[in-house]
Design a protein around this motif. Structure first.
Motif, PDB file in Angstrom:
ATOM      1  N   THR A  41       0.829  -1.211   0.000  1.00  0.00           N
ATOM      2  CA  THR A  41       0.000   0.000   0.000  1.00  0.00           C
ATOM      3  C   THR A  41       0.864   1.262   0.000  1.00  0.00           C
ATOM      4  O   THR A  41       0.344   2.370  -0.032  1.00  0.00           O
ATOM      5  CB  THR A  41      -0.944   0.036   1.219  1.00  0.00           C
ATOM      6  OG1 THR A  41      -0.166   0.201   2.418  1.00  0.00           O
ATOM      7  CG2 THR A  41      -1.768  -1.234   1.315  1.00  0.00           C
ATOM      8  N   SER A  81     -10.021   0.817   1.605  1.00  0.00           N
ATOM      9  CA  SER A  81      -8.955  -0.052   2.114  1.00  0.00           C
ATOM     10  C   SER A  81      -8.682  -1.206   1.160  1.00  0.00           C
ATOM     11  O   SER A  81      -7.529  -1.606   0.955  1.00  0.00           O
ATOM     12  CB  SER A  81      -9.319  -0.589   3.506  1.00  0.00           C
ATOM     13  OG  SER A  81     -10.396  -1.513   3.442  1.00  0.00           O
ATOM     14  N   LEU A  84      -6.927   0.255  -2.051  1.00  0.00           N
ATOM     15  CA  LEU A  84      -5.522   0.608  -1.837  1.00  0.00           C
ATOM     16  C   LEU A  84      -4.640  -0.617  -1.688  1.00  0.00           C
ATOM     17  O   LEU A  84      -3.462  -0.576  -2.046  1.00  0.00           O
ATOM     18  CB  LEU A  84      -5.392   1.488  -0.584  1.00  0.00           C
ATOM     19  CG  LEU A  84      -5.965   2.902  -0.686  1.00  0.00           C
ATOM     20  CD1 LEU A  84      -5.848   3.616   0.657  1.00  0.00           C
ATOM     21  CD2 LEU A  84      -5.244   3.695  -1.771  1.00  0.00           C
ATOM     22  N   ASP A  85      -5.192  -1.699  -1.163  1.00  0.00           N
ATOM     23  CA  ASP A  85      -4.385  -2.881  -0.896  1.00  0.00           C
ATOM     24  C   ASP A  85      -4.339  -3.812  -2.110  1.00  0.00           C
ATOM     25  O   ASP A  85      -3.405  -3.768  -2.909  1.00  0.00           O
ATOM     26  CB  ASP A  85      -4.933  -3.612   0.337  1.00  0.00           C
ATOM     27  CG  ASP A  85      -3.935  -4.605   0.924  1.00  0.00           C
ATOM     28  OD1 ASP A  85      -3.344  -5.382   0.153  1.00  0.00           O
ATOM     29  OD2 ASP A  85      -3.758  -4.633   2.146  1.00  0.00           O
ATOM     30  N   GLY A  89      -2.316  -1.768  -4.842  1.00  0.00           N
ATOM     31  CA  GLY A  89      -1.052  -2.374  -4.421  1.00  0.00           C
ATOM     32  C   GLY A  89      -0.443  -3.219  -5.525  1.00  0.00           C
ATOM     33  O   GLY A  89       0.747  -3.092  -5.844  1.00  0.00           O
TER      34      GLY A  89
END
Length: 198
Positions: A41, A81, A84-85, A89
């Motif tokens: 992240t 979340s 973003l991951d 990512g």
């Protein structure tokens, strides 16, 4: 080949690393364990990982997570979340990694069945997986230097019984079948493909 496996300490990544290590040099990357640690992240952390490793031939990502939550309980922050991951990512592993990978190298990302077969409370992961599949198909023609990119989209695997109840009606696939998909992506010639293991 010199192969980076991000997520190499997880259930799937560990088995993928075992398979490829029989014939190739493997760099095992995890969040808190492995040869090198990375926070996918964090772009600076990803760049630092590539700086430590240097040139490489293939990257496999079995990393990334997202929350299970009913839509009527979701907030933008919770949704973000997952974006973003598991989504951004893995995308950033490619965006940054393209400047370090050898000519003719490959990226293999991991999405999942929820992109097409949703389950209760799985809207975040359905969105993330669908986004990864779309990114792979769109990025493939633009990478250049013979660099390939694919996504593996597995069903729930037999080695993860804790998830069986979350995938009602699905027949878990064998780890061997999923690993063969990674071999097809890394060792084969295809690019821009979503390799479904259902």
């Amino acid at each position: 080949m010199k192969i980076i496996i991000v997520g190499a300490t997880g259930t799937l990544g560990k088995r993928v690393a075992e398979t490829f290590s029989q014939k190739h040099e493997i760099i095992r990357v995890g969040n808190t364990k492995g040869d090198i640690q990375v926070d996918i992240t964090n772009e600076a952390s990803i760049k630092n990982m590539f700086e430590q490793i240097g040139a490489f031939d293939a990257l496999i990502s079995t990393s990334g997570k997202g929350p299970f939550s009913p839509v009527n309980q979701l907030t933008g922050e919770v949704f973000k979340s997952g974006l973003l991951d598991k989504l951004l990512g893995q995308v950033n592993l490619v965006l940054i990694g393209q400047h370090y990978i050898n000519k003719g190298g490959s990226f293999t990302l991991t999405s999942g069945i929820l992109a097409e077969n949703p389950v209760a409370a799985g809207s975040v992961l359905s969105t993330v997986n669908g986004g990864l599949n779309a990114f792979v198909m769109a990025a493939a023609p633009e990478l250049g230097n013979g660099i390939r990119i694919n996504a593996i989209s597995p069903n729930v695997v037999e080695d993860s019984p804790a998830y069986f109840d979350s995938f009602p009606g699905e027949i878990p696939v064998t780890m061997e079948k999923v690993i063969k998909a990674y071999e097809k992506s890394v060792l084969g010639i295809i690019t821009g493909q979503v390799i479904r293991v259902y």
